[in-house]
Design a protein around this motif. Structure first.
Motif, PDB file in Angstrom:
ATOM      1  N   GLN A 165      28.639  23.979  13.126  1.00 48.20           N
ATOM      2  CA  GLN A 165      28.441  24.799  11.934  1.00 48.20           C
ATOM      3  C   GLN A 165      27.017  25.342  11.862  1.00 48.20           C
ATOM      4  O   GLN A 165      26.804  26.486  11.453  1.00 48.20           O
ATOM      5  CB  GLN A 165      28.759  23.989  10.681  1.00 48.20           C
ATOM      6  N   GLN A 166      26.042  24.552  12.283  1.00 47.51           N
ATOM      7  CA  GLN A 166      24.653  24.993  12.251  1.00 47.51           C
ATOM      8  C   GLN A 166      24.436  26.209  13.141  1.00 47.51           C
ATOM      9  O   GLN A 166      23.638  27.087  12.804  1.00 47.51           O
ATOM     10  CB  GLN A 166      23.722  23.849  12.666  1.00 47.51           C
TER      11      GLN A 166
ATOM     12  N   TYR B 193      25.795  29.114  10.989  1.00 45.16           N
ATOM     13  CA  TYR B 193      24.896  29.379   9.867  1.00 45.16           C
ATOM     14  C   TYR B 193      23.583  29.994  10.345  1.00 45.16           C
ATOM     15  O   TYR B 193      23.021  30.873   9.691  1.00 45.16           O
ATOM     16  CB  TYR B 193      24.622  28.115   9.066  1.00 45.16           C
ATOM     17  N   GLY B 194      23.096  29.547  11.494  1.00 42.78           N
ATOM     18  CA  GLY B 194      21.864  30.105  12.040  1.00 42.78           C
ATOM     19  C   GLY B 194      21.993  31.590  12.339  1.00 42.78           C
ATOM     20  O   GLY B 194      21.068  32.373  12.084  1.00 42.78           O
TER      21      GLY B 194
ATOM     22  N   LYS C  25      22.039  33.447   8.790  1.00 44.31           N
ATOM     23  CA  LYS C  25      21.109  32.989   7.752  1.00 44.31           C
ATOM     24  C   LYS C  25      20.556  34.121   6.883  1.00 44.31           C
ATOM     25  O   LYS C  25      20.441  33.963   5.674  1.00 44.31           O
ATOM     26  CB  LYS C  25      19.985  32.155   8.348  1.00 44.31           C
ATOM     27  N   GLU C  26      20.236  35.261   7.459  1.00 40.40           N
ATOM     28  CA  GLU C  26      19.691  36.364   6.657  1.00 40.40           C
ATOM     29  C   GLU C  26      20.747  36.923   5.703  1.00 40.40           C
ATOM     30  O   GLU C  26      20.433  37.258   4.560  1.00 40.40           O
ATOM     31  CB  GLU C  26      19.157  37.460   7.566  1.00 40.40           C
ATOM     32  N   GLN C  27      21.982  37.027   6.175  1.00 43.81           N
ATOM     33  CA  GLN C  27      23.050  37.552   5.326  1.00 43.81           C
ATOM     34  C   GLN C  27      23.396  36.584   4.201  1.00 43.81           C
ATOM     35  O   GLN C  27      23.697  36.999   3.094  1.00 43.81           O
ATOM     36  CB  GLN C  27      24.301  37.852   6.173  1.00 43.81           C
ATOM     37  N   ILE C  28      23.305  35.293   4.488  1.00 40.69           N
ATOM     38  CA  ILE C  28      23.558  34.294   3.451  1.00 40.69           C
ATOM     39  C   ILE C  28      22.429  34.312   2.431  1.00 40.69           C
ATOM     40  O   ILE C  28      22.673  34.302   1.226  1.00 40.69           O
ATOM     41  CB  ILE C  28      23.734  32.890   4.087  1.00 40.69           C
ATOM     42  N   ALA C  29      21.187  34.379   2.909  1.00 34.56           N
ATOM     43  CA  ALA C  29      20.023  34.399   2.009  1.00 34.56           C
ATOM     44  C   ALA C  29      20.032  35.624   1.105  1.00 34.56           C
ATOM     45  O   ALA C  29      19.649  35.543  -0.068  1.00 34.56           O
ATOM     46  CB  ALA C  29      18.734  34.343   2.815  1.00 34.56           C
TER      47      ALA C  29
END
Length: 78
Positions: free
Chosen positions: A46-47, A50-51, A54-58
């Motif tokens: 999962q990491q 997510y890595g 990360k910009e789209q989630i942030a």
């Protein structure tokens, strides 16, 4: 973001993997099959995803990600 953009971000990190992305607004369903997951625990897999996102989630462009992450052998067994 559209699914092809998300898929491109994932392909940049998860090389030589089969990737499928479906979206319902800011919620994603991601399926990735690849040798990159061999020997990794679920959290480590999962990491990696997510890595890549990360910009789209942030930014809030991606709110939630539902993942199915498998090695080719696990995919065949499913």
């Amino acid at each position: 973001m559209d699914t092809e953009e998300i898929k491109g971000l994932l392909q940049a990190v998860l090389v030589d993997c089969e990737i499928r992305v479906e979206s319902e607004g800011s919620h994603l369903n991601v399926t990735v099959v690849g040798e990159v997951f061999e020997g990794k625990r679920a959290v480590q897999r999962q990491q990696l995803v997510y890595g890549a996102l990360k910009e789209q989630i942030a930014s809030g462009a991606v709110h939630a990600v539902n993942m199915k992450l498998c090695t080719p052998a696990e995919w065949q067994a499913a």
